[in-house]
Motif scaffolding. Structure first.
Motif, PDB file in Angstrom:
ATOM      1  N   LYS A  13       0.836  -1.206   0.000  1.00  0.00           N
ATOM      2  CA  LYS A  13       0.000   0.000   0.000  1.00  0.00           C
ATOM      3  C   LYS A  13       0.876   1.264   0.000  1.00  0.00           C
ATOM      4  N   ALA A  14       1.983   1.198   0.746  1.00  0.00           N
ATOM      5  CA  ALA A  14       2.882   2.365   0.809  1.00  0.00           C
ATOM      6  C   ALA A  14       3.539   2.616  -0.548  1.00  0.00           C
ATOM      7  N   GLN A  15       3.873   1.522  -1.235  1.00  0.00           N
ATOM      8  CA  GLN A  15       4.598   1.690  -2.517  1.00  0.00           C
ATOM      9  C   GLN A  15       3.654   1.939  -3.693  1.00  0.00           C
ATOM     10  N   LEU A  16       2.392   1.503  -3.535  1.00  0.00           N
ATOM     11  CA  LEU A  16       1.426   1.630  -4.637  1.00  0.00           C
ATOM     12  C   LEU A  16       0.158   2.321  -4.118  1.00  0.00           C
ATOM     13  N   PRO A  17       0.281   3.542  -3.601  1.00  0.00           N
ATOM     14  CA  PRO A  17      -0.882   4.174  -2.967  1.00  0.00           C
ATOM     15  C   PRO A  17      -2.012   4.418  -3.969  1.00  0.00           C
ATOM     16  N   GLY A  18      -3.228   4.285  -3.461  1.00  0.00           N
ATOM     17  CA  GLY A  18      -4.394   4.651  -4.272  1.00  0.00           C
ATOM     18  C   GLY A  18      -4.846   3.589  -5.259  1.00  0.00           C
ATOM     19  N   ARG A  19      -4.108   2.490  -5.377  1.00  0.00           N
ATOM     20  CA  ARG A  19      -4.521   1.445  -6.344  1.00  0.00           C
ATOM     21  C   ARG A  19      -5.432   0.440  -5.653  1.00  0.00           C
ATOM     22  N   HIS A  20      -6.349  -0.110  -6.431  1.00  0.00           N
ATOM     23  CA  HIS A  20      -7.143  -1.232  -5.937  1.00  0.00           C
ATOM     24  C   HIS A  20      -6.320  -2.507  -6.045  1.00  0.00           C
ATOM     25  N   LEU A  21      -6.489  -3.365  -5.049  1.00  0.00           N
ATOM     26  CA  LEU A  21      -5.876  -4.697  -5.089  1.00  0.00           C
ATOM     27  C   LEU A  21      -6.996  -5.725  -5.138  1.00  0.00           C
ATOM     28  N   LEU A  22      -6.941  -6.587  -6.138  1.00  0.00           N
ATOM     29  CA  LEU A  22      -7.866  -7.720  -6.183  1.00  0.00           C
ATOM     30  C   LEU A  22      -7.072  -8.946  -5.745  1.00  0.00           C
ATOM     31  N   ALA A  23      -7.433  -9.505  -4.583  1.00  0.00           N
ATOM     32  CA  ALA A  23      -6.697 -10.658  -4.062  1.00  0.00           C
ATOM     33  C   ALA A  23      -7.612 -11.877  -4.052  1.00  0.00           C
ATOM     34  N   LEU A  24      -7.151 -12.946  -4.647  1.00  0.00           N
ATOM     35  CA  LEU A  24      -7.913 -14.200  -4.597  1.00  0.00           C
ATOM     36  C   LEU A  24      -7.199 -15.178  -3.667  1.00  0.00           C
ATOM     37  N   GLU A  25      -7.970 -15.836  -2.847  1.00  0.00           N
ATOM     38  CA  GLU A  25      -7.442 -16.890  -1.983  1.00  0.00           C
ATOM     39  C   GLU A  25      -8.512 -17.978  -1.874  1.00  0.00           C
ATOM     40  N   VAL A  26      -8.080 -19.170  -1.541  1.00  0.00           N
ATOM     41  CA  VAL A  26      -9.049 -20.242  -1.301  1.00  0.00           C
ATOM     42  C   VAL A  26      -9.588 -20.064   0.113  1.00  0.00           C
ATOM     43  N   GLU A  27     -10.913 -20.110   0.233  1.00  0.00           N
ATOM     44  CA  GLU A  27     -11.522 -19.828   1.528  1.00  0.00           C
ATOM     45  C   GLU A  27     -11.538 -21.079   2.424  1.00  0.00           C
ATOM     46  N   ALA A  28     -11.477 -20.798   3.720  1.00  0.00           N
ATOM     47  CA  ALA A  28     -11.509 -21.888   4.693  1.00  0.00           C
ATOM     48  C   ALA A  28     -12.819 -22.670   4.592  1.00  0.00           C
ATOM     49  N   CYS A  29     -12.765 -23.939   4.949  1.00  0.00           N
ATOM     50  CA  CYS A  29     -14.016 -24.707   5.052  1.00  0.00           C
ATOM     51  C   CYS A  29     -13.840 -25.773   6.119  1.00  0.00           C
ATOM     52  N   ASP A  30     -14.952 -26.179   6.678  1.00  0.00           N
ATOM     53  CA  ASP A  30     -14.915 -27.315   7.601  1.00  0.00           C
ATOM     54  C   ASP A  30     -14.944 -28.566   6.732  1.00  0.00           C
ATOM     55  N   PRO A  31     -13.920 -29.426   6.791  1.00  0.00           N
ATOM     56  CA  PRO A  31     -13.832 -30.546   5.845  1.00  0.00           C
ATOM     57  C   PRO A  31     -15.055 -31.457   5.882  1.00  0.00           C
ATOM     58  N   GLU A  32     -15.558 -31.737   7.086  1.00  0.00           N
ATOM     59  CA  GLU A  32     -16.680 -32.687   7.170  1.00  0.00           C
ATOM     60  C   GLU A  32     -17.948 -32.076   6.590  1.00  0.00           C
ATOM     61  N   GLU A  33     -18.197 -30.807   6.947  1.00  0.00           N
ATOM     62  CA  GLU A  33     -19.394 -30.143   6.399  1.00  0.00           C
ATOM     63  C   GLU A  33     -19.290 -30.008   4.883  1.00  0.00           C
ATOM     64  N   PHE A  34     -18.079 -29.679   4.418  1.00  0.00           N
ATOM     65  CA  PHE A  34     -17.872 -29.487   2.981  1.00  0.00           C
ATOM     66  C   PHE A  34     -18.152 -30.783   2.213  1.00  0.00           C
ATOM     67  N   ALA A  35     -17.609 -31.881   2.737  1.00  0.00           N
ATOM     68  CA  ALA A  35     -17.746 -33.169   2.039  1.00  0.00           C
ATOM     69  C   ALA A  35     -19.173 -33.713   2.119  1.00  0.00           C
ATOM     70  N   ALA A  36     -19.941 -33.261   3.149  1.00  0.00           N
ATOM     71  CA  ALA A  36     -21.290 -33.813   3.347  1.00  0.00           C
ATOM     72  C   ALA A  36     -22.365 -33.020   2.598  1.00  0.00           C
ATOM     73  N   GLN A  37     -21.955 -32.009   1.838  1.00  0.00           N
ATOM     74  CA  GLN A  37     -22.954 -31.175   1.148  1.00  0.00           C
ATOM     75  C   GLN A  37     -23.829 -31.997   0.196  1.00  0.00           C
ATOM     76  N   THR A  38     -25.092 -31.599   0.102  1.00  0.00           N
ATOM     77  CA  THR A  38     -25.949 -32.175  -0.942  1.00  0.00           C
ATOM     78  C   THR A  38     -26.502 -31.026  -1.793  1.00  0.00           C
ATOM     79  N   PRO A  39     -26.401 -31.084  -3.095  1.00  0.00           N
ATOM     80  CA  PRO A  39     -25.626 -32.080  -3.837  1.00  0.00           C
ATOM     81  C   PRO A  39     -24.139 -31.942  -3.515  1.00  0.00           C
ATOM     82  N   PRO A  40     -23.366 -33.001  -3.800  1.00  0.00           N
ATOM     83  CA  PRO A  40     -21.942 -32.950  -3.462  1.00  0.00           C
ATOM     84  C   PRO A  40     -21.227 -31.833  -4.226  1.00  0.00           C
ATOM     85  N   PRO A  41     -20.143 -31.297  -3.686  1.00  0.00           N
ATOM     86  CA  PRO A  41     -19.410 -30.246  -4.402  1.00  0.00           C
ATOM     87  C   PRO A  41     -18.945 -30.751  -5.775  1.00  0.00           C
ATOM     88  N   ALA A  42     -18.823 -29.825  -6.730  1.00  0.00           N
ATOM     89  CA  ALA A  42     -18.416 -30.228  -8.084  1.00  0.00           C
ATOM     90  C   ALA A  42     -17.002 -30.788  -8.073  1.00  0.00           C
TER      91      ALA A  42
END
Ligand SMILES: C[S@@+](CC[C@H](N)C(=O)[O-])C[C@H]1O[C@@H](n2cnc3c(N)ncnc32)[C@H](O)[C@@H]1O
Length: 178
Positions: free
Chosen positions: A108-137
């Motif tokens: 931010k100090a070196q690139l003031p005023g610019r927008h940053l688009l940051a992508l990250e993989v979001e946290a999930c609870d493994p058991e809840e994630f795997a038990a989804q219906t319909p199952p995750p793609a």
């Protein structure tokens, strides 16, 4: 990103440059500057830019993103209009949450005023994630969770946690829906 067509995008941790290639191919007036600390990834990125005849609009710099100034020529940084970082910032989490805050604050100090688009993989609870219906793609989020823990990068963070990191670094959050 839709509003940024035709602009100069700095992609931090650009890897083999796949995102920037798409950026310039889809936006004929746009330019891209990629930064990565892997010489091999950048070699492939430059090779791909040549294959697609976009070397006049893509440039790549080998440098480490960190809590200090980014070692990329000022002349290049001055042209930057937006910044992206895809699946890289979490890597600083090896050294704890504050290490990520320090890196974002330095950017931010070196690139003031610019927008940053940051992508990250979001946290999930493994058991809840795997038990989804319909199952995750696909089960990429679980692979990611396992690999990042095994490689010392810690567990993925929630979006709220990421927002807190950006706020602590002095940034404000732009609601993607606005
Ligand atoms: C998971 S890969 C993502 C690559 C690309 N952004 C993508 O989405 O395909 C993370 C990238 O960040 C780079 N990287 C990690 N830490 C870095 C640092 N401190 N400075 C510069 N690049 C870094 C790695 O070399 C790697 O290319």
């Amino acid at each position: 990103m839709r509003d940024a067509r035709g602009k100069v995008c700095l992609d931090l941790g650009c890897g083999t440059g796949d995102f920037l290639l798409q950026w310039v191919l889809q936006n004929p007036d746009a330019r891209g500057i990629g930064v990565d600390m892997s010489a091999e990834a950048l070699r492939q990125a430059r090779e791909t830019a040549e294959r697609w005849s976009v070397t006049d609009r893509l440039e790549f710099h080998e440098a480490a993103v960190g809590p200090g100034p980014l070692a990329v020529p000022e002349a290049a940084l001055d042209t930057v209009e937006l910044v992206t970082s895809m699946y890289m910032l979490h890597e600083f989490g090896r050294n704890g949450r504050e290490a990520i805050v320090d890196v974002v604050r330095a950017l931010k100090a070196q690139l003031p005023g610019r927008h940053l688009l940051a992508l990250e993989v979001e946290a999930c609870d493994p058991e809840e994630f795997a038990a989804q219906t319909p199952p995750p793609a696909h089960f990429g989020r679980l692979d990611y969770r396992l690999i990042h823990q095994l490689s010392g990068q810690g567990l993925p963070r929630s979006q709220a946690d990421w927002h807190g990191i950006f706020r602590d670094a002095g940034c404000s959050i732009v609601d993607p829906a606005s």
